[in-house]
Design an enzyme around this catalytic site. Structure first.
Site, PDB file in Angstrom:
ATOM      1  N   TYR A 133       0.874  -1.180   0.000  1.00 23.48           N
ATOM      2  CA  TYR A 133       0.000   0.000   0.000  1.00 23.48           C
ATOM      3  C   TYR A 133       0.907   1.225   0.000  1.00 23.48           C
ATOM      4  O   TYR A 133       1.492   1.581   1.018  1.00 23.48           O
ATOM      5  CB  TYR A 133      -0.907  -0.051   1.226  1.00 23.48           C
ATOM      6  N   LYS A 161      -1.097  -1.256  -4.267  1.00 22.46           N
ATOM      7  CA  LYS A 161      -2.216  -0.315  -4.255  1.00 22.46           C
ATOM      8  C   LYS A 161      -1.546   1.047  -4.362  1.00 22.46           C
ATOM      9  O   LYS A 161      -0.895   1.518  -3.429  1.00 22.46           O
ATOM     10  CB  LYS A 161      -3.022  -0.437  -2.965  1.00 22.46           C
TER      11      LYS A 161
END
Ligand code: HMN
Length: 289
Positions: A133, A161
């Site tokens: 992330y 992400k």
């Protein structure tokens, strides 16, 4: 087919405890009405970094219990406490989550070796796949293409992400790692991310706006860029209004207008004022009715 994920919100009671019924309602709405491909559980939008470890476990349990295997589920387990992240990675894997994710370690300034160790430690002994992330605007941690390459040496790290407005880096990453899963994180920049061939998107505003975004993705796939651009423009008008009205409480207030009990945000996030409520009603009427 590009995938659409909502970043799941958590409904809270006024005292900061988790409102399970409301959280379940938002999950159902995403599956039944929004028809999302998946949910990102325990992210920024879920106010995860404000939760105790027990509350994080509670949210992970509720989400998989409600969603079952109807949609893909990604559990964000990154935390300031690496032991907690390791525990949560195992916990969600045992619950049946098919993917995990972890935010880059933040607050303190870490060397890249420390960041790499953090990811490898989280995955040690856990039979699951992980998305990095990356959200430099909130963490202050930006990874280079060489650093992504080093992290990908761990075969359990399957993608990113990517919540970053650096499209040069996105293009480099996409082309260097064609087999990795890259999910775009800034809802207002979806169209340029689609143009760079991301595999899909994860976002907070998709909780309300998924149908319009799906139409945009379909138009893009069909080569109708004018239509995709028009839809992105309307989405961005809505996103601008949501941000101006304080995005997390506003998303919840608009959900309430739709009859979904999204509850409160968790302190120190703001409790809604009358003015915010009035603006949320207008946002609902203008964009989501
Ligand atoms: C999550 O971790 O919950 C998200 O997927 C975060 C997501 O990237 C959102 N970013 C933040 O809230 C910081 C976006 O959906 C964002 O809210 C939206 O693009 C409006 O700026």
């Amino acid at each position: 087919m590009k995938k659409l994920y909502s970043a799941l919100m958590t409904a809270f009671n006024e005292d900061g405890s988790i409102n399970e019924a409301g959280t379940r309602e938002m999950i159902r709405y995403n599956i039944d009405v929004n028809k999302v491909d998946g949910l990102y559980v325990g992210g920024s939008t879920g106010e995860n970094f404000l939760l105790s470890p027990e509350q994080k476990k509670q949210v992970f349990k509720i989400a998989i219990d409600e969603a079952k295997s109807d949609v893909d589920l990604i559990a964000q387990v990154g935390s300031l406490d690496l032991n907690e992240s390791k525990f949560l990675a195992k916990f969600v894997t045992d619950l049946g989550y098919p993917k995990i994710s972890a935010v880059t370690p933040f607050y303190y300034k870490y060397t890249f070796e420390e960041i790499k160790d953090y990811y490898n430690e989280i995955l040690k002994g856990v039979d699951n796949k992980l998305l990095i992330y990356s959200i430099p605007a909130l963490t202050g941690v930006g990874l280079s293409i060489e650093q992504f390459a080093e992290l990908f040496e761990n075969p359990k790290i399957i993608g990113i992400k990517y919540t970053n407005a650096d499209f040069y880096l996105l293009e480099r990453v996409r082309n260097k790692f064609p087999d990795k899963l890259i999910l775009s994180g800034f809802d207002e920049m979806l169209l340029p991310a689609l143009a760079l061939n991301v595999d899909g998107c994860i976002g907070s505003t998709y909780n309300l706006n998924a149908p319009r975004v799906r139409a945009e993705m379909d138009a893009f796939d069909a080569g109708d860029i004018d239509k995709a651009r028009e839809l992105q423009k309307v989405s961005n008008d809505a996103i601008t209004a949501l941000i101006q009205n304080d995005i997390y409480p506003s998303l919840k207030l608009v959900f309430e207008e739709m009859g979904v009990h999204a509850g409160f945000t968790k302190a120190p996030m703001a409790k809604p004022t009358d003015e915010m409520r009035a603006d949320a009603k207008k946002i609902y009427q203008d964009y989501f009715k």
